[in-house]
Design a protein around this motif. Structure first.
Motif, PDB file in Angstrom:
ATOM      1  N   ARG A  45     -10.100   5.337  -4.187  1.00  0.00           N
ATOM      2  CA  ARG A  45     -10.216   3.924  -3.803  1.00  0.00           C
ATOM      3  C   ARG A  45     -11.341   3.320  -4.621  1.00  0.00           C
ATOM      4  O   ARG A  45     -12.360   3.940  -4.860  1.00  0.00           O
ATOM      5  N   THR A  69      -1.207  13.003  -1.611  1.00  0.00           N
ATOM      6  CA  THR A  69      -1.946  14.251  -1.746  1.00  0.00           C
ATOM      7  C   THR A  69      -1.057  15.199  -2.519  1.00  0.00           C
ATOM      8  O   THR A  69       0.055  15.505  -2.086  1.00  0.00           O
ATOM      9  N   GLY A  86      -5.412   0.716  -3.577  1.00  0.00           N
ATOM     10  CA  GLY A  86      -4.372   1.723  -3.347  1.00  0.00           C
ATOM     11  C   GLY A  86      -2.991   1.120  -3.208  1.00  0.00           C
ATOM     12  O   GLY A  86      -2.100   1.746  -2.631  1.00  0.00           O
ATOM     13  N   ARG A 112      -6.258  13.648  -4.078  1.00  0.00           N
ATOM     14  CA  ARG A 112      -5.914  12.668  -3.040  1.00  0.00           C
ATOM     15  C   ARG A 112      -6.149  11.268  -3.562  1.00  0.00           C
ATOM     16  O   ARG A 112      -7.220  10.960  -4.078  1.00  0.00           O
ATOM     17  N   GLN A 113      -5.175  10.420  -3.359  1.00  0.00           N
ATOM     18  CA  GLN A 113      -5.312   9.033  -3.777  1.00  0.00           C
ATOM     19  C   GLN A 113      -6.492   8.371  -3.067  1.00  0.00           C
ATOM     20  O   GLN A 113      -7.226   7.596  -3.667  1.00  0.00           O
ATOM     21  N   SER A 114      -6.696   8.677  -1.811  1.00  0.00           N
ATOM     22  CA  SER A 114      -7.782   8.046  -1.045  1.00  0.00           C
ATOM     23  C   SER A 114      -9.149   8.339  -1.650  1.00  0.00           C
ATOM     24  O   SER A 114     -10.083   7.558  -1.470  1.00  0.00           O
ATOM     25  N   ASP A 115      -9.270   9.429  -2.400  1.00  0.00           N
ATOM     26  CA  ASP A 115     -10.536   9.746  -3.073  1.00  0.00           C
ATOM     27  C   ASP A 115     -10.790   8.820  -4.262  1.00  0.00           C
ATOM     28  O   ASP A 115     -11.870   8.842  -4.846  1.00  0.00           O
ATOM     29  N   SER A 149       0.845  -1.186   0.000  1.00  0.00           N
ATOM     30  CA  SER A 149       0.000   0.000   0.000  1.00  0.00           C
ATOM     31  C   SER A 149       0.884   1.240   0.000  1.00  0.00           C
ATOM     32  O   SER A 149       1.923   1.274   0.645  1.00  0.00           O
ATOM     33  N   ASP A 209      -1.109   7.621   1.624  1.00  0.00           N
ATOM     34  CA  ASP A 209      -2.098   8.396   0.882  1.00  0.00           C
ATOM     35  C   ASP A 209      -1.412   9.588   0.225  1.00  0.00           C
ATOM     36  O   ASP A 209      -0.886  10.468   0.895  1.00  0.00           O
TER      37      ASP A 209
END
Length: 181
Positions: free
Chosen positions: A63, A48, A152, A58-61, A43, A46
């Motif tokens: 998923r 940004t 991710g 943002r990578q987390s946006d 992983s 994250d």
């Protein structure tokens, strides 16, 4: 003379970043297939980054989507060769399937980067390298592209210009993977 010094300076800075030592454990090949098995993927923290307009990506946006993170520079001939394939990929998948983000390794004012974006009609997010961007240390050469799975995690790393056919085969493999949360 300044045009020659800029790429040399950028390559020197890349070498320093690489010497810092943080490399991503991933498969490095520019042929289709060879994705890391899901259990072997690591992983990413994250990511940004700010795009050229100052908006945050943002990578987390993302998923649940496959993400291609392409590191490139406007002065890099293989990057210029690869860009049309990335543009086509970015426009050929449905929203929520694939997100392409380009991270420019160009130094200085963003005008050069904006000109490149305009010339190639790039529809995907473009960010300019931030010296604090942790992932930049994984870059050994340009272009380098990371293929990130729906969880991710890095599934593959491509070094050098890669064909649309290769990217598409690997993206499609990841899109068909079942994810366990």
């Amino acid at each position: 003379m300044q045009d020659v010094a800029r790429p040399a300076k950028a390559l020197f800075l890349l070498a320093i970043v690489i010497a810092a030592g943080y490399l991503i454990d991933s498969r490095e090949t520019n042929s289709a297939g060879g994705l890391l098995a899901p259990a072997q993927r690591r992983s990413l923290p994250d990511m940004t980054i700010h795009d050229l307009d100052g908006k945050i990506w943002r990578q987390s946006d993302h998923r649940g989507e496959v993400v291609l993170v392409n590191f490139w520079a406007s002065w890099c001939p293989p990057c210029r060769e690869e860009t049309p394939a990335l543009v086509h990929l970015a426009t050929s998948y449905s929203q929520g399937e694939l997100d392409v983000i380009g991270v420019s390794m160009d130094e200085g004012r963003p005008a050069t980067v904006r000109q490149f974006v305009s010339q190639y009609q790039i529809p995907y997010t473009i960010a300019q390298l931030d010296r604090n961007f942790e992932l930049s240390s994984a870059i050994e050469a340009l272009p380098t592209t990371l293929l990130i799975d729906k969880r991710g995690c890095v599934a593959k790393k491509y070094v050098g210009a890669t064909s649309e056919r290769v990217f598409r085969a690997d993206i499609n493999s990841l899109l068909h993977e079942q994810i366990d949360e």
